[in-house]
Design a protein around this motif. Structure first.
Motif, PDB file in Angstrom:
ATOM      1  N   ARG A  94      36.761  31.117  34.553  1.00 18.28           N
ATOM      2  CA  ARG A  94      36.338  31.562  35.884  1.00 18.28           C
ATOM      3  C   ARG A  94      37.214  30.938  36.969  1.00 18.28           C
ATOM      4  O   ARG A  94      37.640  31.615  37.914  1.00 18.28           O
ATOM      5  CB  ARG A  94      34.879  31.164  36.125  1.00 18.28           C
ATOM      6  CG  ARG A  94      33.891  31.705  35.103  1.00 18.28           C
ATOM      7  CD  ARG A  94      32.486  31.191  35.395  1.00 18.28           C
ATOM      8  NE  ARG A  94      31.538  31.566  34.373  1.00 18.28           N
ATOM      9  CZ  ARG A  94      30.860  32.704  34.350  1.00 18.28           C
ATOM     10  NH1 ARG A  94      31.035  33.575  35.337  1.00 18.28           N
ATOM     11  NH2 ARG A  94      30.014  32.983  33.374  1.00 18.28           N
ATOM     12  N   VAL A  95      37.479  29.655  36.828  1.00 14.24           N
ATOM     13  CA  VAL A  95      38.265  28.953  37.841  1.00 14.24           C
ATOM     14  C   VAL A  95      39.731  29.378  37.786  1.00 14.24           C
ATOM     15  O   VAL A  95      40.376  29.597  38.815  1.00 14.24           O
ATOM     16  CB  VAL A  95      38.133  27.434  37.654  1.00 14.24           C
ATOM     17  CG1 VAL A  95      38.901  26.698  38.744  1.00 14.24           C
ATOM     18  CG2 VAL A  95      36.673  27.019  37.640  1.00 14.24           C
ATOM     19  N   VAL A  96      40.255  29.485  36.567  1.00 10.73           N
ATOM     20  CA  VAL A  96      41.670  29.804  36.403  1.00 10.73           C
ATOM     21  C   VAL A  96      41.990  31.187  36.957  1.00 10.73           C
ATOM     22  O   VAL A  96      42.996  31.374  37.659  1.00 10.73           O
ATOM     23  CB  VAL A  96      42.083  29.690  34.923  1.00 10.73           C
ATOM     24  CG1 VAL A  96      43.499  30.215  34.715  1.00 10.73           C
ATOM     25  CG2 VAL A  96      41.989  28.248  34.464  1.00 10.73           C
ATOM     26  N   VAL A  97      41.159  32.167  36.662  1.00  9.90           N
ATOM     27  CA  VAL A  97      41.460  33.530  37.092  1.00  9.90           C
ATOM     28  C   VAL A  97      41.431  33.646  38.617  1.00  9.90           C
ATOM     29  O   VAL A  97      42.283  34.315  39.222  1.00  9.90           O
ATOM     30  CB  VAL A  97      40.493  34.544  36.439  1.00  9.90           C
ATOM     31  CG1 VAL A  97      39.080  34.408  36.995  1.00  9.90           C
ATOM     32  CG2 VAL A  97      40.992  35.965  36.631  1.00  9.90           C
ATOM     33  N   LEU A  98      40.473  32.980  39.265  1.00  5.40           N
ATOM     34  CA  LEU A  98      40.408  33.055  40.721  1.00  5.40           C
ATOM     35  C   LEU A  98      41.590  32.334  41.372  1.00  5.40           C
ATOM     36  O   LEU A  98      42.151  32.808  42.356  1.00  5.40           O
ATOM     37  CB  LEU A  98      39.089  32.445  41.216  1.00  5.40           C
ATOM     38  CG  LEU A  98      37.815  33.217  40.851  1.00  5.40           C
ATOM     39  CD1 LEU A  98      36.594  32.471  41.358  1.00  5.40           C
ATOM     40  CD2 LEU A  98      37.855  34.627  41.420  1.00  5.40           C
ATOM     41  N   THR A  99      41.967  31.187  40.810  1.00  4.91           N
ATOM     42  CA  THR A  99      43.087  30.440  41.368  1.00  4.91           C
ATOM     43  C   THR A  99      44.397  31.198  41.211  1.00  4.91           C
ATOM     44  O   THR A  99      45.220  31.249  42.129  1.00  4.91           O
ATOM     45  CB  THR A  99      43.195  29.070  40.690  1.00  4.91           C
ATOM     46  OG1 THR A  99      41.938  28.396  40.765  1.00  4.91           O
ATOM     47  CG2 THR A  99      44.261  28.220  41.355  1.00  4.91           C
ATOM     48  N   ASP A 196      34.365  38.559  33.993  1.00  4.33           N
ATOM     49  CA  ASP A 196      33.050  38.649  34.638  1.00  4.33           C
ATOM     50  C   ASP A 196      33.082  38.086  36.053  1.00  4.33           C
ATOM     51  O   ASP A 196      32.276  38.476  36.897  1.00  4.33           O
ATOM     52  CB  ASP A 196      32.002  37.888  33.818  1.00  4.33           C
ATOM     53  CG  ASP A 196      31.619  38.627  32.545  1.00  4.33           C
ATOM     54  OD1 ASP A 196      31.954  39.819  32.432  1.00  4.33           O
ATOM     55  OD2 ASP A 196      31.010  38.002  31.659  1.00  4.33           O
ATOM     56  N   THR A 197      34.002  37.148  36.306  1.00 10.92           N
ATOM     57  CA  THR A 197      34.054  36.481  37.608  1.00 10.92           C
ATOM     58  C   THR A 197      34.949  37.214  38.593  1.00 10.92           C
ATOM     59  O   THR A 197      34.591  37.399  39.761  1.00 10.92           O
ATOM     60  CB  THR A 197      34.566  35.037  37.439  1.00 10.92           C
ATOM     61  OG1 THR A 197      33.711  34.342  36.532  1.00 10.92           O
ATOM     62  CG2 THR A 197      34.593  34.316  38.768  1.00 10.92           C
ATOM     63  N   LEU A 201      38.729  42.717  44.679  1.00  7.19           N
ATOM     64  CA  LEU A 201      39.230  42.075  45.892  1.00  7.19           C
ATOM     65  C   LEU A 201      40.033  40.826  45.566  1.00  7.19           C
ATOM     66  O   LEU A 201      41.038  40.543  46.225  1.00  7.19           O
ATOM     67  CB  LEU A 201      38.074  41.733  46.823  1.00  7.19           C
ATOM     68  CG  LEU A 201      38.451  41.040  48.140  1.00  7.19           C
ATOM     69  CD1 LEU A 201      39.388  41.919  48.959  1.00  7.19           C
ATOM     70  CD2 LEU A 201      37.203  40.678  48.938  1.00  7.19           C
ATOM     71  N   ASP A 202      39.602  40.067  44.555  1.00  5.82           N
ATOM     72  CA  ASP A 202      40.351  38.881  44.158  1.00  5.82           C
ATOM     73  C   ASP A 202      41.768  39.248  43.734  1.00  5.82           C
ATOM     74  O   ASP A 202      42.727  38.563  44.085  1.00  5.82           O
ATOM     75  CB  ASP A 202      39.641  38.158  43.002  1.00  5.82           C
ATOM     76  CG  ASP A 202      38.288  37.621  43.407  1.00  5.82           C
ATOM     77  OD1 ASP A 202      38.147  37.177  44.554  1.00  5.82           O
ATOM     78  OD2 ASP A 202      37.359  37.669  42.573  1.00  5.82           O
ATOM     79  N   PHE A 203      41.878  40.332  42.971  1.00  8.21           N
ATOM     80  CA  PHE A 203      43.196  40.762  42.508  1.00  8.21           C
ATOM     81  C   PHE A 203      44.024  41.358  43.639  1.00  8.21           C
ATOM     82  O   PHE A 203      45.201  41.003  43.823  1.00  8.21           O
ATOM     83  CB  PHE A 203      43.039  41.777  41.379  1.00  8.21           C
ATOM     84  CG  PHE A 203      44.326  42.389  40.917  1.00  8.21           C
ATOM     85  CD1 PHE A 203      45.218  41.659  40.144  1.00  8.21           C
ATOM     86  CD2 PHE A 203      44.662  43.689  41.261  1.00  8.21           C
ATOM     87  CE1 PHE A 203      46.416  42.208  39.717  1.00  8.21           C
ATOM     88  CE2 PHE A 203      45.853  44.253  40.850  1.00  8.21           C
ATOM     89  CZ  PHE A 203      46.725  43.510  40.069  1.00  8.21           C
TER      90      PHE A 203
END
Length: 264
Positions: A94-99, A196-197, A201-203
């Motif tokens: 979860r943390v890695v993908v958002l960062t 799932d996280t 918009l994040d991408f």
């Protein structure tokens, strides 16, 4: 550009430095506006754009891949190590993908690939300037901005989002591998928590940043190349300034873009 033997512009005082920076900024904005105004002027330089995409993008893939691999490895290893202290290392995806999606992907590509691309553009156009090839283009009745600047800026606008997307994928794969090797977290669990996280918009926020970074790098590289003075020594000085300017502007722009996308 000062005459030989004159004091550098930043010696006399703060006002001279600020004035120089404002002139540089105004020149870059003006050049970028002129380049964008010529995008749809016929004849369309699609062949030149494709050539620049190959030169600036395809030949930068090795740098982008290495950057993404080691960024994913280090990021996942660090987060997994600290999250293991609290027994939640299973959520490292979860943390890695958002960062990666929001910050490290676009910023690292802009800093590493952008240094190569920006300095290369400056060196190429600067060499044409000192050998009077730009004057020859004008003498033949052609527009050097449409012929030389617009294709390079368009190529940067296409190349950096593509390389950022590639780095996101490669970074996640390398990160999942190191977490599995060090902590036994399966690939399925890593990507399940990651997918799932992450939201669209994040991408898209990371890809949107890369478009802006690409435009900045292209405009700065072209401007510094067009304004080279002092022969071959000036070309070397301009390429160094391009790397410094693009690095600072990318980091500064990233702050404001982050504020913008977080408010959406």
């Amino acid at each position: 550009m000062e005459e030989p033997g004159a004091k550098p512009y930043f010696f006399p005082g703060r006002k001279s430095f600020i004035g120089h920076m404002l002139r540089e900024l105004g020149g870059m904005v003006l050049l970028g506006a002129r380049a964008f105004a010529r995008i749809f002027q016929r004849p369309l330089a699609l062949g030149d754009v494709a050539y620049q995409v190959e030169m600036l993008g395809v030949k930068s893939m090795s740098i982008a891949l290495l950057t993404a691999i080691f960024a994913g490895l280090v990021l996942s290893l660090q987060f997994a190590f600290f999250m293991a202290r609290f027994g939640v290392q299973h959520s490292v995806g979860r943390v890695v993908v958002l960062t990666l999606f929001r910050e490290l992907g676009p910023v690292l590509i802009a800093l590493t690939v952008g240094s190569r691309v920006g300095s290369g553009i400056t060196a190429e156009l600067g060499s044409m300037k000192v050998t009077e090839q730009l004057d020859a283009i004008r003498a033949l009745g052609a527009d050097p901005i449409k012929k030389l600047v617009t294709p390079r800026i368009l190529a940067c606008l296409l190349v950096f989002p593509a390389l950022t997307t590639l780095s996101d994928v490669v970074g996640l794969v390398s990160g999942s591998w190191v977490v599995k090797a060090e902590y036994g977290l399966s690939f399925k669990e890593f990507f399940r928590t990651a997918l799932d996280t992450a939201t669209l918009l994040d991408f898209t926020s990371g890809v949107g940043k890369s478009v802006v970074f690409g435009g900045i790098i292209g405009v700065v590289g072209c401007y510094k190349g067009f304004t080279v003075q002092g022969g071959t020594e000036g070309v070397g000085r301009a390429t160094t300034e391009t790397v410094a300017i693009t690095s600072v502007v990318v980091c500064l722009t990233d702050f404001f873009l982050t504020k913008l996308f977080l408010s959406l």
